[in-house]
Design a protein around this motif. Structure first.
Motif, PDB file in Angstrom:
ATOM      1  N   SER A 447     159.840 -31.131  54.627  1.00 59.42           N
ATOM      2  CA  SER A 447     161.125 -31.808  54.803  1.00 59.42           C
ATOM      3  C   SER A 447     161.141 -33.056  53.929  1.00 59.42           C
ATOM      4  O   SER A 447     160.120 -33.753  53.795  1.00 59.42           O
ATOM      5  CB  SER A 447     161.330 -32.211  56.269  1.00 59.42           C
ATOM      6  N   ILE A 450     161.117 -36.878  57.064  1.00 61.66           N
ATOM      7  CA  ILE A 450     160.576 -36.473  58.367  1.00 61.66           C
ATOM      8  C   ILE A 450     161.098 -37.344  59.498  1.00 61.66           C
ATOM      9  O   ILE A 450     160.914 -37.025  60.679  1.00 61.66           O
ATOM     10  CB  ILE A 450     159.041 -36.490  58.358  1.00 61.66           C
ATOM     11  N   VAL A 454     161.673 -32.810  61.051  1.00 60.68           N
ATOM     12  CA  VAL A 454     160.273 -32.571  60.772  1.00 60.68           C
ATOM     13  C   VAL A 454     159.958 -31.093  60.982  1.00 60.68           C
ATOM     14  O   VAL A 454     160.563 -30.426  61.837  1.00 60.68           O
ATOM     15  CB  VAL A 454     159.375 -33.454  61.678  1.00 60.68           C
TER      16      VAL A 454
END
Length: 490
Positions: A447, A450, A454
């Motif tokens: 990602s 986060i 996440v």
């Protein structure tokens, strides 16, 4: 026999008179002598003494042309068609008329003996016709390329190269003429199609048409006529392969193509006149096959009448070994790999022989290789052996074709969740062999933020929403990646 010939000629004459009346007032035409090789005599009307035929002489109705020995003469008809004579041919023009307005041609000729080659052009009108009468019968034609041989035994041999003719034996009491109407013949005419030949005799009639191979039946007379026909409008001649190499004692087949103003090409290999500039280096046969005899270079030429094309043939030393490079290579489906071949010869010289060897692939489904050593990976994964051969020598290399990941797509491309919720993404890979595969469990997920979203380490592709915002979800494998977007809302 004389009675049969008299009946045939009498019938033809009556039909000719009827047609002259029905066709209207046609203009008498004349054929023009466009080429003379040797001695040819012209007898005008009932003249007992003939004159030597010269270029641009006119041949008209009731004129008789006599070819001495193996001399040759070419006559250009008013519509641009051609008639050629050789080998003691005796031809009398009984009718020659040309309608300029419609382009209609009417030719009737009596061939007592010898060989005739006729190239009759396609006309806009359907009533044009050409007839050749021999002691054995009658040949009627329109658009055609054919040979008519009146033999000394009074039989006639007919060979058709293009178009079609109708053949009638003198045994028929009523031989029909092309494009005319009249009493039906007791024996119907026999249609002779392209690449067929028949024999005609006054006693036996017309034989069953049989197919023939023009390449196998070629002789000097036929070759000359084919070249004269091909020469009309010819722009250039191309000889392939260009700048080739052959080992001493080896052979190589050449091909020749003629180019014309309308962008068409005609294969002329089998009837062109082949020659070598240095027969001690390379000899070439009438079919275009060259044999290397001594080291050196020779110019190989293919001629059509007075025009030729050429290329160079190098005769090299005996080859001892062939090395193919690269020796081993791996490519993806559809990718291209160029191989080269280098030959080591008896004098220890090493030369590039890529264009002279014969290239082969052990499995064309895995990899196809062309005449230049260019290999293309197929849709099937595996390993193929790419070989180069020259004479009895051979070299090879291994080409491995594998399926390669081309791209990765994320599904869904975008998603929206609440903080604290989850979203599952999937990854689909597209490969070089046009197949796809689910890569969700194989890719590396990440990602871009986060703090917003996440990746769940417990399940591949699952995202946990953290706080309001947007993040890019990326999946990567083998240098390829795909991405999607997730938006977390309050």
């Amino acid at each position: 026999m004389k009675r049969i010939i008299f009946l045939v000629l009498a019938l033809i004459s009556v039909l000719a008179i009827v047609n002259i009346v029905s066709e209207g007032n046609l203009t008498d035409g004349a054929a023009v002598v466009s080429r003379v090789d040797g001695t040819v005599n012209l007898f005008t009307g009932d003249a007992a003494v003939g004159s030597l035929v010269k270029i641009n002489d006119s041949i008209a109705k009731n004129d008789r042309v006599e070819v001495q020995g193996n001399s040759r003469v070419e006559l250009r008809l008013p519509d641009g068609s051609y008639v050629r004579l050789t080998e003691n041919a005796r031809l009398t023009v009984r009718r020659l008329q040309f309608e300029k307005l419609t382009g209609s041609l009417y030719l009737q000729a009596l061939l007592d003996n010898g060989k005739v080659w006729a190239k009759i052009k396609k006309r806009e009108t359907s009533d044009s016709w050409v007839e050749v009468i021999t002691p054995a019968g009658l040949v009627a034609a329109k658009e055609v390329v054919c040979a008519v041989n009146a033999e000394e035994d009074a039989s006639t041999a007919i060979s058709v190269y293009e178009g079609a003719v109708s053949a009638v034996s003198a045994a028929s009491d009523a031989a029909p003429a092309a494009g005319r109407t009249g009493a039906p013949a007791e024996v119907p005419p026999v249609s002779v199609q392209a690449l067929q030949q028949v024999a005609v005799s006054a006693q036996g009639g017309v034989s069953q048409p049989l197919a023939f191979d023009p390449k196998a039946a070629i002789d000097d007379w036929i070759r000359w006529n084919l070249q004269r026909d091909a020469r009309e409008g010819l722009l250039s001649i191309t000889v392939v392969p260009a700048s080739s190499t052959v080992v001493r004692g080896g052979s190589l087949q050449f091909a020749a193509a003629a180019q014309y103003p309308d962008k068409t090409e005609k294969e002329v290999t089998w009837f062109a006149t082949w020659s070598s500039s240095a027969v001690n280096v390379a000899k070439i046969d009438p079919a275009g096959t060259a044999a290397g005899t001594e080291l050196g270079a020779a110019t190989i030429s293919a001629a059509i009448d007075d025009m030729n094309g050429s290329t160079v043939l190098n005769v090299i030393r005996e080859i001892r070994s062939i090395a193919v490079t690269p020796a081993s290579r791996t490519i993806a489906n559809g990718a291209v790999q160029q191989f080269t071949a280098r030959g080591t010869f008896s004098d220890r010289t090493v030369k590039d022989i890529t264009s002279s060897v014969v290239w082969r692939s052990s499995n064309a489904n895995i990899a196809f290789v062309d005449a230049t050593g260019r290999a293309v990976g197929g849709n099937v994964s595996g390993t193929a052996v790419i070989s180069a051969s020259l004479g009895t020598r051979r070299g090879s290399a291994r080409l491995k074709v594998r399926r390669e990941l081309v791209s990765i797509a994320i599904m869904p491309e975008s998603a929206m969740i609440l903080a604290g919720d989850t979203q599952r993404f999937g990854a689909i890979g597209s490969y070089s062999d046009k197949t796809t595969q689910d890569l969700t469990e194989m890719v590396n997920w990440e990602s871009s933020d986060i703090t917003v979203a996440v990746m769940d380490q417990a399940q591949s592709g699952r995202v946990l929403g953290q706080k309001t915002g947007s993040a890019t979800i990326r999946a990567s494998l083998s240098g390829k990646s795909g991405s999607g977007t997730i938006t977390v809302t309050p």
